[in-house]
Design an enzyme around this catalytic site. Structure first.
Site, PDB file in Angstrom:
ATOM      1  N   VAL A 150      15.968   8.802  -2.704  1.00  0.00           N
ATOM      2  CA  VAL A 150      16.651   9.627  -1.715  1.00  0.00           C
ATOM      3  C   VAL A 150      17.977   8.970  -1.344  1.00  0.00           C
ATOM      4  O   VAL A 150      18.077   7.750  -1.201  1.00  0.00           O
ATOM      5  CB  VAL A 150      15.770   9.810  -0.469  1.00  0.00           C
ATOM      6  CG1 VAL A 150      16.570  10.330   0.713  1.00  0.00           C
ATOM      7  CG2 VAL A 150      14.630  10.769  -0.791  1.00  0.00           C
ATOM      8  N   PHE A 179      24.908   7.208   1.281  1.00  0.00           N
ATOM      9  CA  PHE A 179      24.704   8.563   1.784  1.00  0.00           C
ATOM     10  C   PHE A 179      24.784   8.581   3.312  1.00  0.00           C
ATOM     11  O   PHE A 179      25.311   9.528   3.902  1.00  0.00           O
ATOM     12  CB  PHE A 179      23.361   9.133   1.322  1.00  0.00           C
ATOM     13  CG  PHE A 179      23.278  10.624   1.435  1.00  0.00           C
ATOM     14  CD1 PHE A 179      23.803  11.439   0.450  1.00  0.00           C
ATOM     15  CD2 PHE A 179      22.689  11.235   2.530  1.00  0.00           C
ATOM     16  CE1 PHE A 179      23.750  12.819   0.540  1.00  0.00           C
ATOM     17  CE2 PHE A 179      22.631  12.618   2.641  1.00  0.00           C
ATOM     18  CZ  PHE A 179      23.164  13.409   1.637  1.00  0.00           C
ATOM     19  N   PHE A 200     -10.862  -6.646  15.623  1.00  0.00           N
ATOM     20  CA  PHE A 200      -9.748  -7.113  14.796  1.00  0.00           C
ATOM     21  C   PHE A 200      -9.340  -6.032  13.792  1.00  0.00           C
ATOM     22  O   PHE A 200     -10.183  -5.499  13.082  1.00  0.00           O
ATOM     23  CB  PHE A 200     -10.171  -8.393  14.076  1.00  0.00           C
ATOM     24  CG  PHE A 200      -9.159  -8.922  13.096  1.00  0.00           C
ATOM     25  CD1 PHE A 200      -7.909  -9.360  13.519  1.00  0.00           C
ATOM     26  CD2 PHE A 200      -9.455  -8.992  11.738  1.00  0.00           C
ATOM     27  CE1 PHE A 200      -6.981  -9.849  12.611  1.00  0.00           C
ATOM     28  CE2 PHE A 200      -8.534  -9.481  10.831  1.00  0.00           C
ATOM     29  CZ  PHE A 200      -7.291  -9.908  11.274  1.00  0.00           C
ATOM     30  N   GLN A 201      -8.046  -5.681  13.777  1.00  0.00           N
ATOM     31  CA  GLN A 201      -7.460  -4.683  12.882  1.00  0.00           C
ATOM     32  C   GLN A 201      -7.955  -3.262  13.148  1.00  0.00           C
ATOM     33  O   GLN A 201      -7.765  -2.375  12.315  1.00  0.00           O
ATOM     34  CB  GLN A 201      -7.709  -5.035  11.403  1.00  0.00           C
ATOM     35  CG  GLN A 201      -7.001  -6.316  10.953  1.00  0.00           C
ATOM     36  CD  GLN A 201      -7.094  -6.542   9.465  1.00  0.00           C
ATOM     37  OE1 GLN A 201      -8.122  -6.270   8.851  1.00  0.00           O
ATOM     38  NE2 GLN A 201      -6.027  -7.054   8.880  1.00  0.00           N
ATOM     39  N   GLU A 240       0.813  -1.219   0.000  1.00  0.00           N
ATOM     40  CA  GLU A 240       0.000   0.000   0.000  1.00  0.00           C
ATOM     41  C   GLU A 240       0.851   1.275   0.000  1.00  0.00           C
ATOM     42  O   GLU A 240       0.416   2.313  -0.507  1.00  0.00           O
ATOM     43  CB  GLU A 240      -0.947   0.015   1.202  1.00  0.00           C
ATOM     44  CG  GLU A 240      -2.079  -0.996   1.138  1.00  0.00           C
ATOM     45  CD  GLU A 240      -1.707  -2.338   1.775  1.00  0.00           C
ATOM     46  OE1 GLU A 240      -0.504  -2.569   2.050  1.00  0.00           O
ATOM     47  OE2 GLU A 240      -2.616  -3.164   1.994  1.00  0.00           O
TER      48      GLU A 240
END
Length: 578
Positions: free
Chosen positions: A382, A467, A112-113, A50
């Site tokens: 990055v 970096f 739940f969740q 996601e």
């Protein structure tokens, strides 16, 4: 046939110009994905994480300038959106997130969740609301879209799964929400104050950022009127750098000595649409004029004498007639000469170096720049990939450079490229991926293959979080915890059904890139680059020299003196025959 909350969301999104939604299905999101299925005109862009969905939406919004949408199921699903939504929020691109929630009757019962997404998303959005009842539609949906579009920010709709499936009356007409265009500039009195400051100044320097989009001609006209060199922030590079006789490069940690000196030696600094964050690179004692559409951003980084709220285009257009054109161009010419020398020094580092391995990353970046198309879209991870992109990719008004430049998240390039390529199927899309960043979101290579998105993934493989190692060196610390045991990324890509190739010698690079870039599907080019390459900032303080000496001493005392030998070979022994 029944008409549901999800159906209304889909119809409203279509009216707002949405063609695709990025996400992963889940039971609480089933009503929404089922509405997409039955509609049949909007594409479901199935990613593998996601976070990638939110980054992809941010990438699409960045390249199109228009609203983009992501969606996720309840609990852990929509929590994974947060990092990508933070990036969209800080980059000021319009994104709507549909965050499904647990069944409404279970909220507050430690189900739940269960999470509280309407609270969790508050900090990374301009609008975040829970739709607890179908009667809140369509006005809450309209407010969310309008907020995202007008504020160029993130809006989040938190919708329980049962509400998404709830039936509602079909409205007589669905809202059409598109961005408006307004003229926004300071008052005449404020412009007079700015004009007086510029007319009395002797050495003016302009710092231009992403807020200069659409105002390039006005910025150059202002520079001409006050004989000012233009320093660009990283996000201003694609707008300001090309075909610009006033450009003297960047400043900041990634910048050029010329950009640093142009700001350090001015008596008046004009900040245009930039939120450049590094306080140590601002001049001391200069008069500062700042133009920003968001008044709350003014003065966040340095003391500002003349605050001007408005768009860069409208503000400069109203300011120019008040200025007395300057004839003394000595400050400008001195900084242009400085820039020419700085550019020459950087280009001398981007060489084949007698076909030595591993490759200098500067040479890789410059070769990609030469092989890529004139309208390519570049996405930079990055870390050091951003450094090489900033210094060696040439902009021309058609190319784009997109990244997590404000939020600074690792692993942004590949998921952002998914959104860019989906929205711009006819353009070449190229990532500058670090080996650490790619490994973090490696599953999105599968997304490229599944969606057949012809993104070209250029991997700078130096076996380290390089970096972070530079930051450790600058702090006087021995490098620790930064080594990466990487797979053969090219072999991984090949196993996934992509074009994959590994480059270990400079002489092979250009041909490998040309083959991969001509491939009609997704391709990955893994380039073995030097781990100890240094990217020198535009100015070095005594404290930094002291810390670097401390790093070298500690490294030797730790029994790792060979690292210093490798450092010298990489950065000092250049241009000499093997």
């Amino acid at each position: 046939m029944s008409f549901t909350v999800s159906d209304l969301i889909v119809e409203t999104l279509k009216k707002a110009g949405i063609h695709r939604v990025y996400g992963i299905p889940g039971d609480s999101l089933n009503g929404f994905t089922d509405a997409l299925f039955h509609d049949g005109t909007m594409s479901w862009q199935h990613v593998r994480h996601e976070e990638a969905a939110a980054f992809a939406a941010a990438g699409e919004a960045a390249v199109t300038g228009e609203l983009a949408v992501c969606a996720a199921s309840c609990g852990p699903g929509n929590l994974h959106l947060i990092n990508g939504l933070y990036d969209a929020h800080r980059s000021h691109v319009p994104v709507l997130a549909v965050a499904a929630h647990i069944p409404s009757k279970e909220i507050g019962g430690f189900y739940f969740q269960e999470t509280h997404p309407q609270e969790l998303f508050q900090e990374c959005s301009a609008y975040c609301e829970l739709i607890a009842s179908p009667t809140q539609l369509p006005y809450v949906l309209d407010i969310a879209i309008r907020t995202a579009v007008e504020k160029r920010d993130v809006a989040v709709l938190v919708v329980p799964g049962d509400v998404l499936l709830s039936e509602i009356d079909r409205p007589a007409e669905v809202s059409t929400i598109r961005p408006t265009v307004s003229v926004i500039r300071p008052s005449d009195a404020e412009l007079d104050v700015a004009a007086d400051a510029l007319n009395s100044a002797r050495r003016v320097t302009i710092l231009a950022g992403s807020g200069c989009v659409g105002a390039r001609d006005e910025v150059l006209a202002l520079a001409d009127a006050v004989q000012a060199p233009i320093v660009h922030a990283l996000r201003g590079k694609e707008v300001i750098e090309y075909d610009n006789p006033f450009d003297v490069g960047m400043t900041g940690l990634l910048g050029f000595t010329s950009g640093y000196h142009a700001m350090e030696e001015c008596d008046t600094l004009v900040m245009l649409g930039t939120d450049f964050p590094y306080r140590e690179f601002y001049p001391e004692g200069a008069t500062v004029i700042q133009v920003d559409l968001r008044g709350e951003h003014i003065g966040r980084r340095t003391r500002v004498d003349v605050p001007l709220v408005g768009t860069v285009k409208d503000t400069i257009s109203a300011l120019l007639p008040r200025l007395k054109p300057k004839t003394d161009g000595r400050h400008l010419e001195r900084m242009r000469r400085h820039y020419a020398k700085a550019r020459e020094d950087l280009d001398e580092l981007a060489v084949n170096d007698h076909n030595r391995a591993p490759l200098h990353p500067q040479f890789v970046a410059k070769t990609v720049d030469q092989v890529a198309t004139d309208d390519a879209v570049f996405l930079a991870d990055v870390g050091t990939p951003v450094v090489w992109a900033a210094r060696y990719l040439r902009m021309n008004g058609r190319r784009r450079l997109i990244g997590s430049f404000a939020h600074g998240s690792m692993a942004n390039a590949l998921p952002q490229a998914i959104g860019v390529q989906a929205a711009r199927p006819g353009r070449q899309v190229v990532t500058f991926s670090g080996d650490g960043g790619l490994a973090m979101m490696l599953g999105e290579l599968i997304t490229l293959r599944q969606l057949n998105l012809p993104v070209k993934v250029v991997v700078f493989n130096n076996g380290a979080l390089s970096f972070v190692e530079l930051e450790m060196k600058a702090a006087g610390l021995v490098n620790f915890g930064t080594e990466l045991q990487d797979p053969n990324f090219a072999a991984v890509a090949s196993a996934l059904g992509m074009h994959g190739t590994r480059v270990e010698r400079p002489a092979d690079l250009a041909a490998a890139l040309e083959v991969a870039f001509d491939h009609d599907g997704p391709a990955l080019i893994e380039v073995m680059t030097a781990r100890q390459e240094l990217s020198i900032p535009p100015t070095i303080t005594f404290e930094q020299v002291k810390n670097f000496t401390l790093y070298a001493t500690r490294t030797v005392l730790s029994g790792r003196g060979e690292e210093l030998i490798d450092l010298a070979k990489t950065n000092v022994v250049r241009h000499l025959p093997v």
